[in-house]
Design a protein around this motif. Structure first.
Motif, mmCIF file in Angstrom:
data_model
loop_
_atom_site.group_PDB
_atom_site.id
_atom_site.type_symbol
_atom_site.label_atom_id
_atom_site.label_comp_id
_atom_site.label_asym_id
_atom_site.label_seq_id
_atom_site.Cartn_x
_atom_site.Cartn_y
_atom_site.Cartn_z
ATOM 1 N N UNK A 16 -57.937 -13.157 2.159
ATOM 2 C CA UNK A 16 -58.657 -12.563 1.025
ATOM 3 C C UNK A 16 -60.109 -12.296 1.408
ATOM 4 N N UNK A 19 -60.379 -9.252 3.616
ATOM 5 C CA UNK A 19 -60.154 -7.959 2.957
ATOM 6 C C UNK A 19 -61.324 -7.605 2.049
ATOM 7 N N UNK A 20 -61.871 -8.609 1.392
ATOM 8 C CA UNK A 20 -63.024 -8.325 0.516
ATOM 9 C C UNK A 20 -64.230 -7.867 1.343
ATOM 10 N N UNK A 23 -63.854 -4.354 2.324
ATOM 11 C CA UNK A 23 -64.093 -3.448 1.204
ATOM 12 C C UNK A 23 -65.596 -3.258 1.000
ATOM 13 N N UNK A 83 -60.463 -14.863 -10.012
ATOM 14 C CA UNK A 83 -59.454 -15.897 -10.284
ATOM 15 C C UNK A 83 -58.042 -15.380 -10.064
ATOM 16 N N UNK A 84 -57.189 -16.222 -9.515
ATOM 17 C CA UNK A 84 -55.774 -15.895 -9.339
ATOM 18 C C UNK A 84 -55.051 -16.009 -10.664
ATOM 19 N N UNK A 105 -57.617 -11.569 -9.673
ATOM 20 C CA UNK A 105 -56.963 -11.053 -8.466
ATOM 21 C C UNK A 105 -55.570 -10.582 -8.848
ATOM 22 N N UNK A 106 -55.066 -9.613 -8.175
ATOM 23 C CA UNK A 106 -55.727 -8.760 -7.179
ATOM 24 C C UNK A 106 -56.760 -7.844 -7.864
ATOM 25 N N UNK A 107 -57.923 -7.751 -7.275
ATOM 26 C CA UNK A 107 -59.021 -7.078 -7.964
ATOM 27 C C UNK A 107 -59.133 -5.633 -7.473
ATOM 28 N N UNK A 108 -59.237 -4.748 -8.353
ATOM 29 C CA UNK A 108 -59.388 -3.336 -8.011
ATOM 30 C C UNK A 108 -60.785 -3.103 -7.431
ATOM 31 N N UNK A 109 -60.836 -2.322 -6.371
ATOM 32 C CA UNK A 109 -62.083 -2.100 -5.638
ATOM 33 C C UNK A 109 -63.206 -1.601 -6.543
ATOM 34 N N UNK A 110 -62.897 -0.639 -7.349
ATOM 35 C CA UNK A 110 -63.944 -0.056 -8.202
ATOM 36 C C UNK A 110 -64.552 -1.089 -9.122
ATOM 37 N N UNK A 113 -66.691 -3.497 -7.066
ATOM 38 C CA UNK A 113 -67.938 -2.907 -6.601
ATOM 39 C C UNK A 113 -68.905 -2.687 -7.756
#
Lengths: 205, 660
Positions: A16, A19-20, A23, A83-84, A105-110, A113
């Motif tokens: 995780x 990947x974060x 991003x 949070x999961x 989570x899973x958190x959308x990139x937008x 950001x």
């Protein structure tokens, strides 16, 4: 010039974190990864501009505990929780303790950001404010005690004559002090003084 | 005497009833020896018999010779007698003298006068001669016959008396009217009163009325028939009732002799014999009845139990089976049977077992119990349980195999149903546990998903740039793939846990199993703020077990441990999962620092539906125990000395003949 804002990522899952970080890099942001809350505290970078992205549930010190520990240190880094589980209890608790945001989570990139940017901006503002306050305090600290007394009465809206009477000094002396105060405080108007003193919140009697 | 006259009368010549000649003729006709004595005792006349006797006894000393002549002084002769006749002679003389003197009217004397070759007795009678001259008449009569008869009678009586006294009986002589004429008792105590008290009493005065009547009736019958009659009766003698047998025999027309015998003893014996015989026969009957009943019960039980019997004669190679057995196996009652025809009916999967049952055994393994399936010709299937026993000859060689077969289909079906239900319950409990863990499980799934999403979105942004670093993108894609696989693993694990399938046994490493469970529970442990340590022994031997079920057990134990520590401050919440090698098994321990098991809860720990928690049904531990037992192991707990509880279970190692 302050350093570029940095996003501090704390999560016990390496995948995780990775990947974060990716991003954030793709979004042009600097980030540093920590696999535990303790590791972040140990690194001691709590006064750097940026924000924190924390996993809520971690073994050992979890996200909330870290937030509290930082609050005790008067750290002004904003905290974004990831949070999961999406349960309401955790989110409410987190927000009560002053989290900047709570994401699942899973958190959308937008979404992530957006939150990060907002946090960074908030942090920048907070830092600026703090810097300003620090400046005022420093200026105030440069006053002599007599000058500080005069300042306190002046910001109460008292005329020179009254100040002199209260302090048992000559009006002339008060005028001199006033000039020096203005100079040290780098301001020309009383209103400014009042504003600064108010901001500093240091009204000693 | 009439004077002699009418001699010329022809009638008078032939019969003169008077005169001396007449008198002589009369005297001579008498058999007695007669002598007439004068008053001095001198013989004045004798008859022919006297003379004859004298002649016969001429050679005899004593009285006899002197008696022949008329004119003999008889008294003097008697006086002179010597020897052993002296006393008699003197007595005779004295008596005669008395008669002559008129002092007595008669003198009788019996005396013996034996000759050389015979014994003789006489009776002498002296009577006065009734004339003025006086004198006496002596008459000696031979009473030998009478004497002999008397003697014979005496002897006979003596013999009788001896006989009677030898007889231990009581002998009464009774008249027809029932009067006791005579009583003889060799043992007077047998009589209920002294013998003399009977005499001349009537029966009715002595015996109870009914008995007396009976006696009289039998006496009458005895006398009527002139033959022996008998009767038996009870009579109290002294303090007890005695039983008598009386035999009546007629004496003449008016009296009977009654011989009474006390047969109490023999009567008692007879009765006791009869009683014993009756008892024996009764017992025999009841035994027979019991036997019959027992046979009936056996037949009934055999019928109710669907028990069939078979015998295999190893020597003759023959196979016999009872009708019921034939019916169990679907054979006709009269069908020819061989072991091969039996084996044809056995379910193929159970054939090796059936060979053990019906085949020739190498050694007798005692009472072995086999269960197998039989396929009947009509397509039905039965579960049969057979037991066999070997019969050996003197040399220890098996000659017979006897067996009993029982239809256990209902039981087996019930067992299978229970097993099925148990599987379902185990599954449901697992589902419930997984349900409780669902938050944590979802969380676990979230991690790879989160990583995948962030990676993919990062890649998109990279690609949107003008100068994309494709290597970076490749890396990203690889990570995505890895994370996806990880997610798949989690799903697979979950799917296994959620699966309902039958237990599949494999060789498992319990260390690996423990670590898997730790992975599954990772997030749950984090959520609950519990720290888990593992102390895994190296080189654990493999066990044969169902993976999912053992995971279920460990998950349950760890979950319970977390529950037990809820009240503890977070830093103190510690669970230790330990594996160690045991004796032929592998032991797993889940240890916590919680509250421990209170003594009053100790025996409810494994009881289903008995729970101290406010969530859950309280089925977990009972199911865990079932699972462990099904694997041939044990599950138990103990309280730790330092606080908290430890739950242990062991599973037999695979090579030690593992799980069923």
């Amino acid at each position: 010039m302050s350093p570029a804002p940095r996003v501090f990522l704390v999560d016990d899952q390496p995948a995780v974190l990775k990947s974060l970080a990716r991003l954030l890099t793709a979004a042009g942001l600097e980030s540093t990864c920590y696999q535990s809350a303790q590791a972040f505290l140990d690194d001691g970078r709590t006064d750097v501009p940026g924000c924190l992205v924390l996993d809520l549930s971690m073994p050992g010190m979890d996200g909330i505990a870290l937030q509290r520990a930082l609050a005790e240190q008067a750290c002004i880094l904003p905290v974004i929780f990831l949070s999961g589980t999406g349960d309401i209890d955790s989110s409410v608790r987190a927000m009560k303790f002053g989290a900047a945001d709570f994401l699942t989570k899973p958190v959308d990139a937008d979404k992530l950001l957006a939150a990060v940017h907002a946090a960074i901006e908030a942090n920048a503002r907070a830092r600026a404010r703090r810097a300003e306050l620090d400046g005022i305090r420093a200026l105030l600290a440069s006053l002599t005690p007599r000058e500080f007394e005069v300042l306190q009465l002046l910001v109460q809206g008292k005329l020179n004559k009254q100040v002199a009477a209260e302090l048992g000094a000559a009006e002339k002396t008060v005028k001199v002090h006033r000039g020096r105060i203005m100079a040290k405080m780098k301001t020309r108007s009383l209103a400014d003084l009042v504003r600064m003193v108010d901001r500093a919140g240091a009204l000693r009697k | 005497m009439t004077p002699p006259s009418n001699q010329d009368n022809p009638r008078n010549k032939t019969m003169q009833a008077s005169g001396a000649a007449f008198d002589s003729a009369v005297l001579d006709s008498l058999s007695s020896h007669i002598a007439v004595l004068d008053r001095e005792g001198v013989i004045v006349a004798v008859n022919r018999a006297w003379k004859q006797f004298a002649l016969d006894n001429a050679a005899q000393p004593g009285i006899a010779p002197g008696l022949t002549e008329v004119g003999t002084d008889y008294l003097a002769v008697c006086d002179r007698a010597g020897g052993d006749r002296a006393e008699g002679a003197h007595e005779a003389a004295a008596g005669i003298r008395q008669v002559l003197r008129g002092e007595s009217g008669e003198f009788v004397l019996e005396y013996a006068c034996h000759s050389a070759h015979q014994r003789r007795w006489f009776i002498m009678m002296a009577t006065p001669l009734g004339s003025e001259r006086g004198g006496a008449v002596l008459a000696h009569t031979n009473i030998t016959a009478r004497k002999l008869a008397e003697e014979a009678l005496r002897q006979s009586e003596a013999r009788n008396r001896a006989l009677i006294s030898a007889i231990p009986d009581i002998i009464f002589t009774l008249s027809r009217a029932g009067e006791y004429l005579d009583v003889h008792a060799s043992d007077p105590s047998l009589l209920f009163m002294p013998p003399e008290r009977f005499l001349h009493k009537k029966i009715a005065e002595v015996m109870p009325a009914s008995l007396a009547d009976a006696f009289l009736a039998v006496i009458a019958e005895t006398l009527r028939a002139g033959a022996m009659r008998e009767m038996r009766y009870w009579l109290p003698v002294g303090s007890e009732e005695r039983y008598f047998e009386v035999r009546f025999a007629p004496i003449g027309d008016d009296a009977v002799i009654a011989i009474v015998r006390d047969i109490t003893g023999s009567e008692k014996e007879r009765r006791s014999r009869e009683l014993k015989a009756a008892q024996l026969s009764g017992r025999l009957e009841s035994r027979e009845a019991d036997l019959h009943e027992s046979e009936q019960r056996l037949a009934l039980a055999a019928e109710a139990a669907n028990l069939g019997i078979w015998i295999r004669d190893l020597a003759r190679g023959e196979f016999w089976a009872s009708e019921r057995w034939r019916r169990l196996f679907g054979f006709e009652p009269d069908e020819a049977l061989e072991v091969s025809s039996v084996l044809e009916r056995i379910h193929p999967a159970d054939l090796p077992l059936a060979l053990d049952v019906f085949g020739a055994p190498a050694a007798d393994d005692g009472n072995s119990d086999f269960a197998y399936r039989v396929l009947l010709p009509n397509g039905a299937m039965r579960w049969i349980s057979s037991r066999k026993r070997l019969e050996c000859d003197a040399a220890g060689q098996p000659i017979l195999v006897r067996g009993v077969s029982l239809d256990i289909t209902p039981r087996k079906l019930a067992e299978l149903e229970i097993q099925q239900k148990q599987r379902e319950v185990t599954y449901l409990a697992r589902i419930a546990t997984l349900g409780e863990l669902s938050g944590a499980l979802a969380h676990e799934l979230n991690q790879p998903l989160a990583a995948i999403l962030s990676n993919a979105q990062a890649a998109q942004r990279f690609l949107a740039r003008d100068n994309t670093d494709l290597d970076e993108v490749r890396d990203i894609l690889q990570d995505i793939v890895d994370e996806d696989k990880r997610a798949g693993e989690v799903i697979r694990r979950l799917r296994r846990l959620f699966s309902k399938g039958e237990a599949s046994l494999h060789a498992l490493d319990l260390n690996e199993l423990a670590l898997e469970v730790v992975r599954i529970l990772r997030n749950e442990l984090i959520n609950r703020g519990v720290m888990l340590q593992t102390e895994l022994a190296p080189a654990l031997p493999p066990v044969r077990a169902d993976r999912v079920q053992l995971e279920q057990v460990i998950i349950n134990l760890v979950s319970n441990a977390c529950d037990a520590m809820e009240a503890l401050p977070m830093p103190q919440r510690l669970v230790i999962v330990r594996t160690e090698v045991g004796d032929g098994n592998v032991q797993v321990t889940v240890e916590d620092r919680g509250t421990g098991i209170a003594p009053q809860q100790a025996d409810k720990v494994f009881v289903p539906f008995a729970t101290t928690k406010d969530h859950g049904m309280g089925l977990g531990l009972s199911i865990c125990r079932n699972i462990v037992h099904a694997h041939g192991g044990r599950l138990w707990f103990e309280n730790n000395r330092g606080g908290g509880a430890s739950f242990h279970f062991n599973i037999p190692a695979a090579d030690a003949g593992g799980a069923a």
